[in-house]
Design a protein around this motif. Structure first.
Motif: not given
Length: 143
Positions: A13, A36, A40, A81, A85, A141, A143
Motif C-alpha cells: 500500500k 507508492t 502499483g 479505487a 489510494q 496508485c 494495487d
C-alpha cells in the motif's frame, strides 16, 4: 513518522512519510510525501472543477470545492479505487487567501481522514472557465 535517515519498508500500500524533523503538515490537510509500491499502477486524474452534472458552477468558493471533491470521488469510484489510494493532489485556487485555505483543509481532512495525500496548492489568477474558482487533480496508485 519515518526517521530522517531511514527508508520505510516496502509495502503493498502507499506509505505516508512525515519526517519528525520537519513541520507537521497534517493540520493543513496534507502529508509531506507518499511512497507508492513498486507493483502499483499510477492513474493521473484530470483536474476536476466545481461543475455539477449540468455543467453549472456555484458562485460560492466553498460550494465549488465541495462539488469538485464530489466529482473526484465519482472518478475514484469509477476506477474501482478508494480515497486511500490517492497519493498526490494538486489544487488550483483563484485569488487564494487564508480563508480559502481553511475551506480546503476542512474538505480534504473530511474526505481523506488520517491518510492525507501529498498536496500542492497553486494560486492562480484564472482557470479555464471564467466562473471557476477551484480545480483539483489527483494521482492514484492502484494495487
Amino acid at each position: 513518522m519515518t526517521p530522517q535517515n531511514r527508508t520505510p519498508a516496502i509495502s503493498a500500500k502507499p506509505v505516508i512519510v512525515n519526517p519528525s524533523h520537519l513541520h507537521d503538515p497534517t493540520p493543513n490537510g496534507y502529508s509531506t510525501a507518499v511512497i507508492t509500491p513498486a507493483s502499483g499502477r499510477l492513474v493521473f486524474v484530470s483536474g476536476q472543477g466545481g461543475q455539477d452534472q449540468t455543467g453549472a458552477l456555484s458562485p460560492d468558493f466553498g460550494e465549488q470545492v465541495k462539488q469538485a471533491y464530489a466529482n473526484l470521488a465519482a472518478v475514484i469510484k469509477a476506477l474501482g479505487a478508494h480515497p486511500d489510494q490517492v497519493v498526490k493532489l494538486t489544487v488550483f485556487v483563484v485569488d487564494h487567501d487564508m480563508s480559502k485555505l481553511g475551506v480546503l483543509t476542512e474538505t480534504v481532512t473530511r474526505r481523506f481522514g488520517a491518510r492525507l495525500p501529498a498536496q500542492t496548492l497553486v494560486p492562480v489568477p484564472k482557470l479555464a472557465i471564467d466562473a471557476m474558482l477551484f480545480e483539483v487533480e489527483a494521482v492514484l496508485c492502484l494495487d
